[in-house]
Design a protein around this motif. Structure first.
Motif, mmCIF file in Angstrom:
data_model
loop_
_atom_site.group_PDB
_atom_site.id
_atom_site.type_symbol
_atom_site.label_atom_id
_atom_site.label_comp_id
_atom_site.label_asym_id
_atom_site.label_seq_id
_atom_site.Cartn_x
_atom_site.Cartn_y
_atom_site.Cartn_z
ATOM 1 N N ASN A 313 0.837 -1.126 -0.132
ATOM 2 C CA ASN A 313 -0.092 0.072 0.165
ATOM 3 C C ASN A 313 1.082 1.261 -0.155
ATOM 4 O OD1 ASN A 313 0.230 1.275 2.718
ATOM 5 N ND2 ASN A 313 0.290 -0.745 3.188
ATOM 6 N N ALA A 314 0.168 2.412 -0.457
ATOM 7 C CA ALA A 314 1.000 3.566 -0.487
ATOM 8 C C ALA A 314 1.056 4.470 0.729
ATOM 9 C CB ALA A 314 0.633 4.438 -1.825
ATOM 10 N N ALA A 315 0.282 4.131 1.692
ATOM 11 C CA ALA A 315 0.156 4.711 3.051
ATOM 12 C C ALA A 315 1.547 4.230 3.794
ATOM 13 C CB ALA A 315 -0.942 4.299 3.637
ATOM 14 N N MET A 316 2.066 3.357 3.592
ATOM 15 C CA MET A 316 3.394 2.966 4.306
ATOM 16 C C MET A 316 4.416 3.714 3.646
ATOM 17 S SD MET A 316 4.151 -0.915 3.182
ATOM 18 C CE MET A 316 4.749 -1.484 1.614
ATOM 19 N N ILE A 317 4.468 3.974 2.385
ATOM 20 C CA ILE A 317 5.455 4.669 1.775
ATOM 21 C C ILE A 317 5.583 6.118 2.054
ATOM 22 C CG2 ILE A 317 6.426 5.369 -0.714
ATOM 23 C CD1 ILE A 317 6.377 2.243 -0.235
ATOM 24 N N ALA A 318 4.155 6.727 2.166
ATOM 25 C CA ALA A 318 4.239 8.070 2.431
ATOM 26 C C ALA A 318 4.524 8.154 3.978
ATOM 27 C CB ALA A 318 2.951 8.710 2.308
ATOM 28 N N THR A 319 3.957 7.138 4.752
ATOM 29 C CA THR A 319 4.511 7.396 6.470
ATOM 30 C C THR A 319 5.911 7.121 6.818
ATOM 31 O OG1 THR A 319 2.283 6.502 6.827
ATOM 32 C CG2 THR A 319 4.287 6.125 8.450
ATOM 33 N N LEU A 320 6.522 6.385 5.888
ATOM 34 C CA LEU A 320 8.100 6.057 6.046
ATOM 35 C C LEU A 320 8.721 7.683 5.642
ATOM 36 C CD1 LEU A 320 10.624 4.781 7.226
ATOM 37 C CD2 LEU A 320 10.780 3.759 4.962
ATOM 38 N N ALA A 321 8.360 8.060 4.416
ATOM 39 C CA ALA A 321 8.966 9.544 4.123
ATOM 40 C C ALA A 321 8.732 10.569 5.144
ATOM 41 C CB ALA A 321 8.231 9.801 2.901
ATOM 42 N N ASN A 322 7.560 10.302 5.738
ATOM 43 C CA ASN A 322 7.111 11.376 6.794
ATOM 44 C C ASN A 322 8.227 11.120 7.973
ATOM 45 O OD1 ASN A 322 5.505 13.557 8.048
ATOM 46 N ND2 ASN A 322 4.675 11.857 9.182
ATOM 47 N N LEU A 323 8.298 10.000 8.440
ATOM 48 C CA LEU A 323 9.149 9.562 9.672
ATOM 49 C C LEU A 323 10.722 10.222 9.392
ATOM 50 C CD1 LEU A 323 8.247 5.931 10.687
ATOM 51 C CD2 LEU A 323 8.278 8.019 12.095
ATOM 52 N N LYS A 324 11.063 9.853 8.224
ATOM 53 C CA LYS A 324 12.468 10.215 8.070
ATOM 54 C C LYS A 324 12.683 11.604 7.741
ATOM 55 C CE LYS A 324 14.480 5.918 6.307
ATOM 56 N NZ LYS A 324 15.519 5.568 5.196
ATOM 57 N N LEU A 325 11.974 12.403 7.057
ATOM 58 C CA LEU A 325 11.773 13.798 7.046
ATOM 59 C C LEU A 325 11.978 14.349 8.194
ATOM 60 C CD1 LEU A 325 9.725 14.137 3.860
ATOM 61 C CD2 LEU A 325 12.069 14.876 3.953
ATOM 62 N N SER A 326 11.003 13.986 8.934
ATOM 63 C CA SER A 326 10.809 14.447 10.264
ATOM 64 C C SER A 326 11.886 14.403 11.196
ATOM 65 C CB SER A 326 9.608 14.335 11.152
ATOM 66 O OG SER A 326 9.562 12.706 11.278
ATOM 67 N N ARG A 327 12.763 13.294 10.964
ATOM 68 C CA ARG A 327 14.172 13.255 11.886
ATOM 69 C C ARG A 327 15.195 13.406 10.921
ATOM 70 N NH1 ARG A 327 12.608 8.056 15.530
ATOM 71 N NH2 ARG A 327 10.149 8.464 15.897
ATOM 72 N N GLY A 328 15.113 14.233 9.976
ATOM 73 C CA GLY A 328 16.464 14.617 9.247
ATOM 74 C C GLY A 328 16.923 13.355 8.530
ATOM 75 N N LEU A 329 16.479 12.270 8.304
ATOM 76 C CA LEU A 329 17.156 11.161 7.825
ATOM 77 C C LEU A 329 17.504 10.918 6.246
ATOM 78 C CD1 LEU A 329 16.004 8.726 10.588
ATOM 79 C CD2 LEU A 329 18.468 9.444 10.198
ATOM 80 N N VAL A 330 16.729 12.047 5.638
ATOM 81 C CA VAL A 330 16.385 11.711 4.077
ATOM 82 C C VAL A 330 16.694 13.033 3.428
ATOM 83 C CG1 VAL A 330 13.837 11.766 3.990
ATOM 84 C CG2 VAL A 330 15.374 10.391 2.373
ATOM 85 N N LYS A 331 17.207 13.060 2.280
ATOM 86 C CA LYS A 331 17.378 14.009 1.440
ATOM 87 C C LYS A 331 16.579 13.950 0.123
ATOM 88 C CE LYS A 331 22.468 14.926 2.318
ATOM 89 N NZ LYS A 331 22.749 13.546 2.460
#
Ligand code: KG4
Ligand code: ZN
Length: 346
Positions: A313-331
């Motif tokens: 599902n795509a909700a998990m894709i958006a959720t991980l992006a959100n988690l990582k962005l909020s913790r500064g773990l992804v560019k």
């Protein structure tokens, strides 16, 4: 913040919108075209994704009551998966991000499964705050990880041959069930006796070898396949037909008892108080019950996504992006496409 997630790694075309971390829409179209072939045909999957992606994304945006221009981030699966299928979603996301002048975040599909137990639909759901053991069981992966609260993880075990979902699908096929057989075995098992026949539990204390597997967190399901085939060949077709629910329940029990035993053993060994189960097989009702009972017995917290978030599902894709962005773990905008994407940080 509005995040659009896109998932096309296998045979589900999915798009979801997360508004401030919560799911505002999650549209999933499961491709039925593969049924006739007994498994996913990669080229057909790519073509189906191409046919559906525009309308699925439109529906996700509409259902979230926003316009495309209101999106802040586009996140898409960048692997692992069927490379043609991944390319459709990722290239679409790339084009959309370029047209809207919004950043793109590539997401590892398996990593997204790992955190799917934390998808937020209401304020009660929380992001992981402590270490947990992650069991990911899908059609292509079976893996145990220790995950820390910085979202870093260490793989402590994985299948050395077939994945758990593959074991369901292939033994189900031997019993004449359609693909994917996992949900059908789950359904049949509810009417069957799980003790009807004991199929092998490889690499566990109950396996028939004398070796100790106490700290072995790897899995093996190919012997189960052979055992089921031999069992079918050694009985009359009428017997198999008559006892289909019992045989299905016995196969299911052989798979899930290994999954539960190893996950709980890992939590105890690493002194971790939580287990999260994810991936398509986490939709299995027998696995859910058994894992709940064993976790309750050992005082372990259990996170399992709702069935709709267990399979792709795509909700998990958006959720991980959100988690990582909020913790500064992804560019954002730094993406790669690979059939076997690496997702380990440590
Ligand atoms: O995560 P997923 O949707 O796709 C992959 O990334 O592989 O997992 C699909 C797998 C299939 O093998 C399917 O048979 C299995 O998950 N599955 C189940 C159930 N629902 C889906 N297996 C057992 N019981 C279920 N209820
Ligand atoms: Zn998956």
């Amino acid at each position: 913040m509005n995040i659009l997630g896109i998932e096309t790694s296998c045979d589900e075309t999915s798009a979801a919108v997360l508004k401030n971390g919560r799911v505002a829409s999650n549209i999933i179209s499961s491709q039925l075209i593969h049924k006739a072939y007994g498994g996913v045909v990669p080229e057909l999957a790519s073509r189906e994704h191409e046919r559906l992606i525009v309308s699925i994304v439109d529906r996700a945006v509409n259902e979230a009551n926003i316009q495309k221009n209101d999106l802040d981030i586009i996140a898409a699966t960048a692997g692992p998966g069927l490379i043609g299928a991944v390319m459709v979603g990722l290239c679409f996301a790339q084009g959309l991000a370029y047209a809207l002048k919004k950043p793109l975040v590539p997401v590892n599909h398996i990593e997204a499964h790992i955190f799917s137990g934390f998808i937020q639909e209401d304020p009660k759901h929380q992001a992981p705050e402590d270490n947990f053991i992650s069991l990911t069981v899908s059609g292509g992966h079976t893996m145990l990880c220790v995950v820390d609260n910085d979202l870093h993880y260490k793989v402590i075990g994985r299948t050395i041959d077939d994945a758990a979902g593959e074991a369901f699908d292939k033994t189900g096929k031997m019993l004449g069930l359609d693909y994917p057989a996992g949900p059908l075995i789950d359904k049949l098992s509810k009417k069957g006796n799980a003790d009807f026949h004991t199929f092998p539990r490889a690499l566990t204390a109950q396996s028939r070898t004398s070796k100790s597997y106490r700290d072995n967190f790897d899995f093996s399901f190919s012997g189960l396949k052979t055992s089921v085939l031999n069992y079918i060949n050694n009985h009359e077709p009428e017997f198999i037909e008559q006892h289909l629910p019992d045989i299905a329940a016995s196969i299911q029990e052989a798979i899930i008892s290994v999954l539960v035993e190893k996950s709980v053993a890992a939590a105890l060994k690493y002194n971790i108080g939580a287990i999260s189960v994810a991936g398509g097989v986490s939709a299995n009702s027998g696995l859910r019950h058994k894992m709940e009972a064993s976790c309750a017995k050992h005082g372990i917290r259990l996170f399992i996504p709702k069935a709709v978030y267990s399979t792709d599902n795509a909700a998990m894709i958006a959720t991980l992006a959100n988690l990582k962005l909020s913790r500064g773990l992804v560019k954002p905008n730094n993406y790669d496409v690979a059939p076997f994407a690496s997702f380990e940080y440590s």
